[in-house]
Design a protein around this motif. Structure first.
Motif, PDB file in Angstrom:
ATOM      1  N   HIS A 155     -12.422  30.644 -30.243  1.00 14.96           N
ATOM      2  CA  HIS A 155     -12.427  29.338 -30.913  1.00 14.96           C
ATOM      3  C   HIS A 155     -13.491  29.323 -32.012  1.00 14.96           C
ATOM      4  O   HIS A 155     -14.522  29.984 -31.903  1.00 14.96           O
ATOM      5  CB  HIS A 155     -12.712  28.219 -29.907  1.00 14.96           C
ATOM      6  N   TYR A 156     -13.228  28.524 -33.037  1.00 15.51           N
ATOM      7  CA  TYR A 156     -14.141  28.388 -34.170  1.00 15.51           C
ATOM      8  C   TYR A 156     -14.488  26.908 -34.343  1.00 15.51           C
ATOM      9  O   TYR A 156     -13.719  26.029 -33.942  1.00 15.51           O
ATOM     10  CB  TYR A 156     -13.493  28.940 -35.448  1.00 15.51           C
ATOM     11  N   SER A 157     -15.637  26.672 -34.963  1.00 12.06           N
ATOM     12  CA  SER A 157     -16.133  25.297 -35.074  1.00 12.06           C
ATOM     13  C   SER A 157     -15.241  24.420 -35.952  1.00 12.06           C
ATOM     14  O   SER A 157     -15.284  23.192 -35.853  1.00 12.06           O
ATOM     15  CB  SER A 157     -17.562  25.296 -35.643  1.00 12.06           C
ATOM     16  N   ASP A 158     -14.430  25.034 -36.826  1.00 10.19           N
ATOM     17  CA  ASP A 158     -13.552  24.230 -37.702  1.00 10.19           C
ATOM     18  C   ASP A 158     -12.186  23.961 -37.072  1.00 10.19           C
ATOM     19  O   ASP A 158     -11.267  23.467 -37.738  1.00 10.19           O
ATOM     20  CB  ASP A 158     -13.374  24.916 -39.051  1.00 10.19           C
ATOM     21  N   GLY A 159     -12.038  24.305 -35.772  1.00  8.98           N
ATOM     22  CA  GLY A 159     -10.785  24.030 -35.081  1.00  8.98           C
ATOM     23  C   GLY A 159      -9.806  25.197 -35.061  1.00  8.98           C
ATOM     24  O   GLY A 159      -8.811  25.166 -34.336  1.00  8.98           O
ATOM     25  N   LYS A 160     -10.080  26.244 -35.844  1.00  9.10           N
ATOM     26  CA  LYS A 160      -9.209  27.428 -35.816  1.00  9.10           C
ATOM     27  C   LYS A 160      -9.488  28.213 -34.541  1.00  9.10           C
ATOM     28  O   LYS A 160     -10.501  28.013 -33.872  1.00  9.10           O
ATOM     29  CB  LYS A 160      -9.450  28.294 -37.052  1.00  9.10           C
ATOM     30  N   ASP A 161      -8.568  29.138 -34.228  1.00  4.24           N
ATOM     31  CA  ASP A 161      -8.760  29.941 -33.025  1.00  4.24           C
ATOM     32  C   ASP A 161      -8.294  31.380 -33.271  1.00  4.24           C
ATOM     33  O   ASP A 161      -7.886  31.731 -34.393  1.00  4.24           O
ATOM     34  CB  ASP A 161      -8.016  29.324 -31.833  1.00  4.24           C
ATOM     35  N   ALA A 162      -8.353  32.199 -32.215  1.00  2.00           N
ATOM     36  CA  ALA A 162      -7.978  33.612 -32.329  1.00  2.00           C
ATOM     37  C   ALA A 162      -6.531  33.749 -32.796  1.00  2.00           C
ATOM     38  O   ALA A 162      -6.207  34.640 -33.598  1.00  2.00           O
ATOM     39  CB  ALA A 162      -8.171  34.315 -30.989  1.00  2.00           C
ATOM     40  N   ASN A 163      -5.648  32.877 -32.326  1.00  2.00           N
ATOM     41  CA  ASN A 163      -4.233  32.962 -32.707  1.00  2.00           C
ATOM     42  C   ASN A 163      -4.045  32.828 -34.216  1.00  2.00           C
ATOM     43  O   ASN A 163      -3.220  33.518 -34.817  1.00  2.00           O
ATOM     44  CB  ASN A 163      -3.414  31.881 -31.987  1.00  2.00           C
ATOM     45  N   TYR A 164      -4.841  31.956 -34.829  1.00  3.12           N
ATOM     46  CA  TYR A 164      -4.759  31.747 -36.279  1.00  3.12           C
ATOM     47  C   TYR A 164      -5.088  33.049 -37.010  1.00  3.12           C
ATOM     48  O   TYR A 164      -4.346  33.482 -37.917  1.00  3.12           O
ATOM     49  CB  TYR A 164      -5.723  30.629 -36.701  1.00  3.12           C
ATOM     50  N   TYR A 165      -6.211  33.686 -36.634  1.00  6.90           N
ATOM     51  CA  TYR A 165      -6.632  34.900 -37.345  1.00  6.90           C
ATOM     52  C   TYR A 165      -5.731  36.097 -37.027  1.00  6.90           C
ATOM     53  O   TYR A 165      -5.539  36.974 -37.877  1.00  6.90           O
ATOM     54  CB  TYR A 165      -8.106  35.200 -37.050  1.00  6.90           C
ATOM     55  N   LEU A 166      -5.163  36.123 -35.835  1.00  4.14           N
ATOM     56  CA  LEU A 166      -4.225  37.198 -35.518  1.00  4.14           C
ATOM     57  C   LEU A 166      -2.917  37.038 -36.294  1.00  4.14           C
ATOM     58  O   LEU A 166      -2.309  38.031 -36.701  1.00  4.14           O
ATOM     59  CB  LEU A 166      -3.981  37.266 -34.007  1.00  4.14           C
ATOM     60  N   ARG A 167      -2.495  35.807 -36.506  1.00  2.69           N
ATOM     61  CA  ARG A 167      -1.311  35.582 -37.355  1.00  2.69           C
ATOM     62  C   ARG A 167      -1.572  36.094 -38.768  1.00  2.69           C
ATOM     63  O   ARG A 167      -0.732  36.745 -39.381  1.00  2.69           O
ATOM     64  CB  ARG A 167      -0.938  34.090 -37.390  1.00  2.69           C
ATOM     65  N   LYS A 168      -2.774  35.797 -39.279  1.00  2.00           N
ATOM     66  CA  LYS A 168      -3.153  36.260 -40.618  1.00  2.00           C
ATOM     67  C   LYS A 168      -3.193  37.792 -40.669  1.00  2.00           C
ATOM     68  O   LYS A 168      -2.764  38.406 -41.651  1.00  2.00           O
ATOM     69  CB  LYS A 168      -4.520  35.687 -41.017  1.00  2.00           C
ATOM     70  N   ALA A 169      -3.724  38.408 -39.609  1.00  2.00           N
ATOM     71  CA  ALA A 169      -3.827  39.865 -39.546  1.00  2.00           C
ATOM     72  C   ALA A 169      -2.438  40.511 -39.527  1.00  2.00           C
ATOM     73  O   ALA A 169      -2.202  41.539 -40.173  1.00  2.00           O
ATOM     74  CB  ALA A 169      -4.627  40.282 -38.310  1.00  2.00           C
ATOM     75  N   LYS A 170      -1.517  39.901 -38.798  1.00  2.65           N
ATOM     76  CA  LYS A 170      -0.139  40.420 -38.754  1.00  2.65           C
ATOM     77  C   LYS A 170       0.524  40.302 -40.129  1.00  2.65           C
ATOM     78  O   LYS A 170       1.240  41.209 -40.573  1.00  2.65           O
ATOM     79  CB  LYS A 170       0.675  39.644 -37.704  1.00  2.65           C
ATOM     80  N   GLU A 171       0.289  39.194 -40.802  1.00  2.17           N
ATOM     81  CA  GLU A 171       0.831  39.022 -42.158  1.00  2.17           C
ATOM     82  C   GLU A 171       0.334  40.129 -43.078  1.00  2.17           C
ATOM     83  O   GLU A 171       1.097  40.684 -43.879  1.00  2.17           O
ATOM     84  CB  GLU A 171       0.415  37.656 -42.732  1.00  2.17           C
ATOM     85  N   ASP A 172      -0.965  40.465 -42.963  1.00  2.00           N
ATOM     86  CA  ASP A 172      -1.554  41.511 -43.811  1.00  2.00           C
ATOM     87  C   ASP A 172      -0.826  42.846 -43.620  1.00  2.00           C
ATOM     88  O   ASP A 172      -0.515  43.544 -44.590  1.00  2.00           O
ATOM     89  CB  ASP A 172      -3.039  41.697 -43.489  1.00  2.00           C
TER      90      ASP A 172
END
Length: 461
Positions: A236-253
């Protein structure tokens, strides 16, 4: 080896995401005794039993460090508290400061081996980190100008406002002796204990919105991609994002890098303490890539989250080659990898399916490149030019090499391996390494690059 080095000069690589500064302390008996005296034997023993999985205060660090010294196994534990971060700076004088993170280590290595082009990307690039990249025309950082990709030297691309991540690395030597109360401890192997900075500002594994649309053209101009740093993602991140958000971005890359051509992608896996996060990374990232590199402890961690608890425990407890081979077969099949590369102190191993275009002899040659580069780095501390590898070629294979080969052949004979190509070579082992930091990354980068070189030579890539 020289043939591979010549081919490397015609190859280009893209690397992302993690770069940091490694602040290194070469541990000796006085350092250890001083820490034991400061924190107390009983306090340390109690905390070792609790086995903290992250560093919130200095005692967590001391307990995990002593545990690493007792086992002689390399370890990395995340540092999550800013106050503890300040304590390290006030408590230790660093013997060496140099570039770290898999991207930093591999970028400098490949640039010094005269690769045609090494494009190294990190979401953050402060001046101190930019300074630590080798200043060579073939090492470049991708920037965007007038909506076009412009490749610049890191020192021409850094951003003053970007924070700098510092990992503390405590190198220990085989044979170091100290007492923990009445217990005398002799360190069984040389290795390192990494205090891995995991502050939120460094845990955002993503490509900038400006660069992201241009990943297809980057994938099109390189021969291979090496991705690493997923161990930094937080739940979890302080701005409300979480691991799932960054993993989605990583998959897109990854999908974008492969859009124009099916460029081979290697992931260098590093220890993820949190079981749930480890599972997320494995299931989201591994099925999209071609190659993964890891050590035997990381195999065990992954098998555990895939549901193979007994096999995972056997690898941790007995460290037998037959268990590593069985575990590797499972990972290759369940995660749909093209090739899996495993590096340990005494051996390196590749496992791939029988239809892989390379012969077992060629796969062995690729592993030879990895261990020769690592031996060179361990002996010299760094590789500055291609000619340095002659040092590695003169370092003998470890004394357990013949035993390891015998056990490997026994393991293959016992289990079903007809559907696979599995090769193993002993490592070239430096008795008193100048440094052990980055050896796994060096092996993986050398093995992956030489694997691509052989595919190119056979005209199948």
């Amino acid at each position: 080896m020289m043939e591979f080095l010549r081919d490397f000069q015609r190859m280009s690589m893209y690397l992302a995401y993690n770069v940091n500064v490694d602040a290194i302390v070469y541990l000796n008996e006085k350092h250890i005794e001083s820490l034991i005296k400061e924190f107390g034997v009983e306090n340390i023993k109690r905390r070792i039993e609790e086995y903290p999985r992250e560093i919130n205060e200095p005692l967590d660090f001391v307990a995990r460090l002593i545990h690493a010294l007792k086992t002689g196994k390399p370890q990395a534990v995340p540092l999550v508290a800013h106050e503890a971060d300040k304590w390290f700076n006030s408590r230790f004088t660093y013997d060496v400061e140099r570039i770290g993170g898999q991207v930093g280590v591999i970028a400098n290595l490949l640039a010094n081996l005269n690769f045609n082009r090494v494009i190294a990307y990190s979401p953050l690039l402060g001046k101190k980190q930019a300074d630590m990249f080798v200043n060579r025309d073939n090492l470049l950082y991708p920037t965007i100008e007038k909506e076009k990709v412009v490749l610049k030297k890191p020192l021409e691309a850094y951003r003053e406002e970007d924070p700098v991540k510092i990992n503390r690395i405590f190198e220990f030597r085989q044979g170091t002796k100290f007492k923990l109360g009445n217990e005398e401890i002799i360190v069984p192997y040389s290795g390192r204990f990494i205090v891995a900075c995991r502050f939120e500002e460094f845990a955002r594994i993503e490509t900038s919105p400006e660069l992201k649309p241009h990943l297809p053209e980057i994938g099109d101009i390189v021969d291979g991609v090496i991705l690493s740093g997923y161990q930094g993602i937080r739940k979890h991140y302080s701005d409300g994002k979480d691991a799932n958000y960054y993993l989605r971005k990583a998959k897109e890359d990854i999908k974008l890098l492969k859009r124009k051509k099916d460029v081979k992608v290697h992931v260098e896996f590093a220890s993820i303490q949190d079981r749930e996060l480890r599972k997320k990374v494995i299931y989201n990232i591994f099925p999209l890539v071609d190659s993964v590199g890891m050590d035997e402890a990381e195999i065990a961690h992954i098998l555990s989250v895939l549901g193979y608890r007994d096999l995972s425990d056997r690898i941790f407890t007995y460290n037998r080659i037959e268990d590593a081979v069985l575990g590797a077969k499972i990972l290759l099949d369940e995660l749909n990898l093209e090739i899996l590369q495993i590096h340990t102190i005494y051996y390196l191993m590749y496992i791939t399916h029988r239809d892989n275009p390379l012969s077992e002899e060629e796969l062995s040659k690729s592993l030879e490149v990895g261990t020769t580069l690592a031996a060179t780095r361990a002996f010299l501390g760094d590789i500055k030019r291609p000619e340095d590898v002659k040092v590695g070629l003169n370092i003998p294979f470890n004394e357990k090499g013949e035993f390891v080969k015998l056990r490997f052949e026994e393991a293959k004979a016992k289990m079903r391996t007809r559907e696979y190509k599995i090769v193993m070579i002993p490592t070239r082992l430096v008795k008193k390494p100048v440094s052990t930091v980055g050896l796994g990354d060096t092996i993986s980068a050398g093995a992956f690059a030489s694997y691509l070189s052989l595919l190119r030579k056979n005209k199948v890539y």
